[in-house]
Design an enzyme around this catalytic site. Structure first.
Site, PDB file in Angstrom:
ATOM      1  N   ARG A 108     -48.369  29.376   5.369  1.00 27.87           N
ATOM      2  CA  ARG A 108     -47.285  29.293   4.386  1.00 27.87           C
ATOM      3  C   ARG A 108     -47.620  30.152   3.185  1.00 27.87           C
ATOM      4  O   ARG A 108     -48.689  29.999   2.597  1.00 27.87           O
ATOM      5  CB  ARG A 108     -47.121  27.852   3.895  1.00 27.87           C
ATOM      6  N   THR A 112     -43.523  31.253  -1.927  1.00 30.81           N
ATOM      7  CA  THR A 112     -42.182  31.053  -1.349  1.00 30.81           C
ATOM      8  C   THR A 112     -42.136  29.898  -0.355  1.00 30.81           C
ATOM      9  O   THR A 112     -41.049  29.425  -0.002  1.00 30.81           O
ATOM     10  CB  THR A 112     -41.746  32.314  -0.585  1.00 30.81           C
ATOM     11  N   ASP A 204     -53.962  18.803   2.357  1.00 26.34           N
ATOM     12  CA  ASP A 204     -53.879  20.035   3.152  1.00 26.34           C
ATOM     13  C   ASP A 204     -54.632  19.816   4.470  1.00 26.34           C
ATOM     14  O   ASP A 204     -55.865  19.726   4.494  1.00 26.34           O
ATOM     15  CB  ASP A 204     -54.496  21.198   2.369  1.00 26.34           C
ATOM     16  N   ASP A 207     -57.324  22.503   5.562  1.00 26.86           N
ATOM     17  CA  ASP A 207     -58.541  22.429   4.743  1.00 26.86           C
ATOM     18  C   ASP A 207     -59.358  21.191   5.074  1.00 26.86           C
ATOM     19  O   ASP A 207     -60.593  21.239   5.089  1.00 26.86           O
ATOM     20  CB  ASP A 207     -58.170  22.423   3.256  1.00 26.86           C
TER      21      ASP A 207
HETATM   22  C1  PRP Z   1     -49.678  23.813   7.028  1.00 26.37           C
HETATM   23  C2  PRP Z   1     -49.407  22.920   8.214  1.00 26.37           C
HETATM   24  C3  PRP Z   1     -48.138  23.492   8.767  1.00 26.37           C
HETATM   25  C4  PRP Z   1     -47.420  23.933   7.533  1.00 26.37           C
HETATM   26  C5  PRP Z   1     -46.362  22.916   7.229  1.00 26.37           C
HETATM   27  O1  PRP Z   1     -50.240  25.005   7.419  1.00 26.37           O
HETATM   28  O2  PRP Z   1     -50.455  22.917   9.140  1.00 26.37           O
HETATM   29  O3  PRP Z   1     -48.349  24.587   9.646  1.00 26.37           O
HETATM   30  O4  PRP Z   1     -48.379  23.982   6.470  1.00 26.37           O
HETATM   31  O5  PRP Z   1     -45.578  23.315   6.170  1.00 26.37           O
HETATM   32  P1  PRP Z   1     -44.048  23.726   6.344  1.00 26.37           P
HETATM   33  O6  PRP Z   1     -43.398  22.676   7.152  1.00 26.37           O
HETATM   34  O7  PRP Z   1     -43.557  23.758   4.929  1.00 26.37           O
HETATM   35  O8  PRP Z   1     -44.002  25.080   6.992  1.00 26.37           O
HETATM   36  P2  PRP Z   1     -50.747  26.121   6.389  1.00 26.37           P
HETATM   37  O9  PRP Z   1     -49.670  27.111   6.124  1.00 26.37           O
HETATM   38  O10 PRP Z   1     -51.337  25.458   5.181  1.00 26.37           O
HETATM   39  O11 PRP Z   1     -51.832  26.888   7.206  1.00 26.37           O
HETATM   40  P3  PRP Z   1     -53.233  26.356   7.805  1.00 26.37           P
HETATM   41  O12 PRP Z   1     -52.899  25.398   8.931  1.00 26.37           O
HETATM   42  O13 PRP Z   1     -53.874  27.599   8.292  1.00 26.37           O
HETATM   43  O14 PRP Z   1     -54.002  25.687   6.703  1.00 26.37           O
HETATM   44  N1  URA Z   2     -49.217  21.540   4.753  1.00 23.16           N
HETATM   45  C1  URA Z   2     -50.190  20.606   4.647  1.00 23.16           C
HETATM   46  O1  URA Z   2     -51.294  20.799   5.165  1.00 23.16           O
HETATM   47  N2  URA Z   2     -49.936  19.479   3.971  1.00 23.16           N
HETATM   48  C2  URA Z   2     -48.745  19.241   3.389  1.00 23.16           C
HETATM   49  O2  URA Z   2     -48.572  18.181   2.777  1.00 23.16           O
HETATM   50  C3  URA Z   2     -47.751  20.235   3.498  1.00 23.16           C
HETATM   51  C4  URA Z   2     -48.008  21.361   4.193  1.00 23.16           C
END
Ligand code: PRP
Ligand code: URA
Length: 213
Positions: A108, A112, A204, A207
């Site tokens: 993400r 944005t 998160d 993380d």
């Molecule tokens: C997180 C999560 C989803 C997304 C959800 O990933 O694992 O993929 O955010 O958010 P959304 O519904 O608003 O799209 P992130 O982008 O943080 O990447 P990561 O899994 O690599 O940490």
């Molecule tokens: N992605 C995450 O990992 N946690 C949230 O709460 C939203 C998006």
């Protein structure tokens, strides 16, 4: 007005709810977080696959011949959305070891909140499989919508989404974009905060799985 919850199955099994509580807890460290997420994925996969069709098979037990049941027709595929979806994929494979696995890399944009793609590799026979797209967090819904779009673009006709915690905003957006997709989740939380995080959520997910914060 269309009811956007109509495609949602909340898996309220006591074991799922118990483990989810410990996963959410901020004092749960990386090692236990990974273990709980994997266990939750296995338990949830049981429900996600509940309606798979069966067919008859003639077998012989050590005692007698019988007509028994086996899974019919199309095979399953699992598509974790990187990174956090990886934390659930192994738990599903514990239950469905023959499933093929695709990967979709999305992150993400912090400003944005739009999903940005950086990797994709799907099984060559994706069009012949029922695919389970996996991502623990359904927040705005952008990542799941894009991941499912990619799987459908590869020819898949039957897609399900397995997440763990969903926000109403994400459920609504996903339902509008992909009304044919069933969403399986362990919880529907209150709302998104100003940074697009699910409240109360679990923080998160990526993380916490990989210890990167
Ligand atoms: C997180 C999560 C989803 C997304 C959800 O990933 O694992 O993929 O955010 O958010 P959304 O519904 O608003 O799209 P992130 O982008 O943080 O990447 P990561 O899994 O690599 O940490
Ligand atoms: N992605 C995450 O990992 N946690 C949230 O709460 C939203 C998006």
């Amino acid at each position: 007005m269309e009811n956007y919850m109509e495609n949602v199955v909340v898996i309220d099994h006591p074991l799922v709810q118990h483990k989810l509580t410990f996963l959410r807890d901020r004092t749960t460290g990386t090692k236990d977080f990974r273990m709980l997420l994997r266990e939750l994925a296995t338990l949830m996969a049981y429900e996600v696959t509940r309606d798979l069709p069966l067919e008859d098979k003639q077998i012989e037990t050590p005692v007698a011949k019988m007509t028994a049941k086996v899974l019919a027709g199309r095979k399953l595929g699992i598509v974790p959305i990187l990174r956090a979806g990886l934390g659930m994929a192994d738990g599903i494979m514990d239950l469905v070891p023959a499933a093929k696995v695709g990967h979709i890399g999305l992150y993400r944009d912090p400003e944005t909140l739009e999903p940005k793609g950086y990797y994709q590799k799907l099984p060559t026979d994706t069009s012949e499989r029922d695919m389970i797209v996996v991502d623990p967090m359904l927040a705005t819904g952008g990542s799941a919508i894009e991941g499912i779009r990619i799987v459908k673009e590869a020819g898949c006709k039957t897609v399900r989404l397995m997440c763990l915690v969903a926000a109403p905003e994400g459920i609504k957006a996903l339902h509008e974009a992909h009304p044919d997709v069933m969403i399986y989740t362990a919880a529907v939380d209150s709302h998104l905060n100003d940074h697009g995080y699910i409240v109360p959520g679990l923080g998160d997910a990526g993380d916490r799985i990989f210890g990167t914060k």
